[in-house]
Design an enzyme around this catalytic site. Structure first.
Site, PDB file in Angstrom:
ATOM      1  N   HIS A   1      -7.989  -1.114   5.709  1.00 56.16           N
ATOM      2  CA  HIS A   1      -8.359  -2.423   6.611  1.00 56.16           C
ATOM      3  C   HIS A   1      -9.186  -3.179   5.356  1.00 56.16           C
ATOM      4  CE1 HIS A   1      -9.207  -5.096   9.738  1.00 56.16           C
ATOM      5  NE2 HIS A   1     -10.290  -5.074   9.008  1.00 56.16           N
TER       6      HIS A   1
ATOM      7  N   ASP B   1     -10.120   0.060  14.444  1.00 57.80           N
ATOM      8  CA  ASP B   1     -10.711   0.025  13.121  1.00 57.80           C
ATOM      9  C   ASP B   1     -12.142   0.527  13.045  1.00 57.80           C
ATOM     10  OD1 ASP B   1      -8.543  -1.120  12.084  1.00 57.80           O
ATOM     11  OD2 ASP B   1      -9.320  -3.266  12.666  1.00 57.80           O
TER      12      ASP B   1
ATOM     13  N   ASN C   1       1.022  -1.110   0.193  1.00 54.71           N
ATOM     14  CA  ASN C   1       0.054   0.206  -0.052  1.00 54.71           C
ATOM     15  C   ASN C   1       0.910   1.359   0.041  1.00 54.71           C
ATOM     16  OD1 ASN C   1      -3.090  -0.409   0.169  1.00 54.71           O
ATOM     17  ND2 ASN C   1      -2.254  -1.847   1.530  1.00 54.71           N
TER      18      ASN C   1
HETATM   19  C1  GRF Z   1      -3.214  -4.490   3.992  1.00 55.76           C
HETATM   20  O1  GRF Z   1      -4.063  -5.637   3.920  1.00 55.76           O
HETATM   21  C2  GRF Z   1      -3.959  -3.625   4.809  1.00 55.76           C
HETATM   22  O2  GRF Z   1      -5.307  -3.449   4.238  1.00 55.76           O
HETATM   23  C3  GRF Z   1      -3.741  -4.285   6.270  1.00 55.76           C
HETATM   24  O3  GRF Z   1      -2.398  -4.799   6.391  1.00 55.76           O
HETATM   25  C4  GRF Z   1      -2.056  -5.171   5.137  1.00 55.76           C
HETATM   26  C5  GRF Z   1      -0.808  -4.331   4.653  1.00 55.76           C
HETATM   27  O4  GRF Z   1      -0.094  -4.835   3.436  1.00 55.76           O
HETATM   28  N1  GRF Z   1      -3.862  -3.013   7.117  1.00 55.76           N
HETATM   29  P1  GRF Z   1       0.936  -3.972   2.802  1.00 55.76           P
HETATM   30  O5  GRF Z   1       2.125  -3.946   3.816  1.00 55.76           O
HETATM   31  O6  GRF Z   1       0.441  -2.744   2.410  1.00 55.76           O
HETATM   32  O7  GRF Z   1       1.412  -4.818   1.753  1.00 55.76           O
END
Ligand code: GRF
Length: 217
Positions: free
Chosen positions: A124, A160, A29
Site C-alpha cells: 500500500h 489495509d 510491483n
Molecule cells: C501500487 O502503488 C501499490 O502500492 C497499490 O497499487 C499500485 C499498483 O501499481 N496497491 P503496480 O500495478 O504494481 O504498478
C-alpha cells in the site's frame, strides 16, 4: 515460522515458496517480484499471476517472463464469496503457498482468507494506518504530511489493516503533486515488496496481537 501461519507445514523449499500474484493493472510491483526472483534476491518462484481485468498490463509482463498468467474476472459471479472461492481454487490448483496482492483492486473476503491464513500480503502506498484505501498519495499531499511511504502488510478482513511486515518512508516535498509523490513512493515499493516477501518466507517471526515480531536468537 509463526505457529499462526499456514506456512509451517510446508516442506522446505517447496510449496511455501510458490507465489501467486494478484493484479488489476500495470504490474510494476509484479515486475519487481519477477526481477527479484530472477536475480536471486527473492528465494521463491511465481507459480501464477491472476488479474481480474482482462487487459491488465501485468499479464503481459508475466507472460514475457514465462509465467502462467490468466484473467479471472470478478464479473458474472453470484456473490463476492463465489469469486473469492474461485480465486482460491485457481491458486490451490497451482500449489501456491503465499499470495501477493500487487495492485489488486478488490477486497479480499473469507473464502480466500481462510484458504491462505496469514499467507496473503498486500502493498500500500502510504505509511499505514494513515491514508488507507484508494488515492493514498493524493490524500497525503492534500493533508500536508511531510513524510509518507510504503507499507507491506498481511491481509486480514479489514481494509489495509493487517499486521505490518515492512515500512519505508519517503519525504513529501512542498513542490509535490500526487503524481510526483506516487513516483517517489513507487521506487521504494519496488524495493520493499521483495524484501517483505523474503522476510515472511524465511520465518523466524510471530504474531503478537497485530504485531509481527521477529524471534530473538
Ligand atoms: C501500487 O502503488 C501499490 O502500492 C497499490 O497499487 C499500485 C499498483 O501499481 N496497491 P503496480 O500495478 O504494481 O504498478
Amino acid at each position: 515460522m509463526s505457529p499462526e501461519s499456514n506456512l509451517d507445514a510446508d516442506p522446505p523449499g517447496h510449496r511455501k515458496r510458490r507465489l501467486g500474484v494478484l493484479i488489476s493493472g500495470r504490474g510494476s510491483n509484479l515486475q519487481a517480484l519477477i526481477d527479484a526472483t530472477c536475480e536471486g534476491r527473492l528465494d521463491a518462484s511465481i507459480a501464477v499471476v491472476i488479474s481480474n481485468v482482462e487487459d491488465a498490463g501485468g499479464l503481459e509482463r508475466a507472460r514475457a517472463a514465462g509465467i502462467e498468467a490468466l484473467c479471472v474476472s470478478h464479473r458474472g459471479w453470484g456473490s463476492r464469496d463465489e469469486y473469492d472461492a474461485a480465486l482460491a481454487r485457481e491458486l490451490k490448483a497451482r500449489d501456491v503457498g503465499l499470495v501477493c496482492l500487487a495492485g489488486f483492486m478488490r477486497r479480499i473476503g473469507a473464502p480466500l482468507l481462510d484458504a491462505f491464513p496469514n499467507a496473503i500480503l498486500n502493498i500500500h502506498p502510504s505509511l499505514l494506518p494513515a491514508f488507507p484505501g484508494t488515492d493514498a498519495q493524493r490524500l497525503a499531499v492534500e493533508y500536508g504530511v511531510k513524510v509518507s511511504g510504503v507499507t507491506v502488510h498481511l491481509v486480514n478482513a479489514d481494509l489495509d489493516a493487517g499486521p505490518i511486515i515492512v515500512q519505508r518512508s519517503v519525504p513529501v516535498l512542498d513542490t509535490d503533486t500526487a503524481e510526483t509523490l506516487a513516483a517517489r513512493i513507487l521506487l521504494e515499493e519496488h524495493r520493499a515488496y521483495p524484501e517483505a516477501v523474503q522476510l515472511v518466507l524465511d520465518g523466524g517471526w510471530n504474531l503478537e496481537g497485530r504485531r509481527l515480531v521477529r524471534n530473538r536468537v
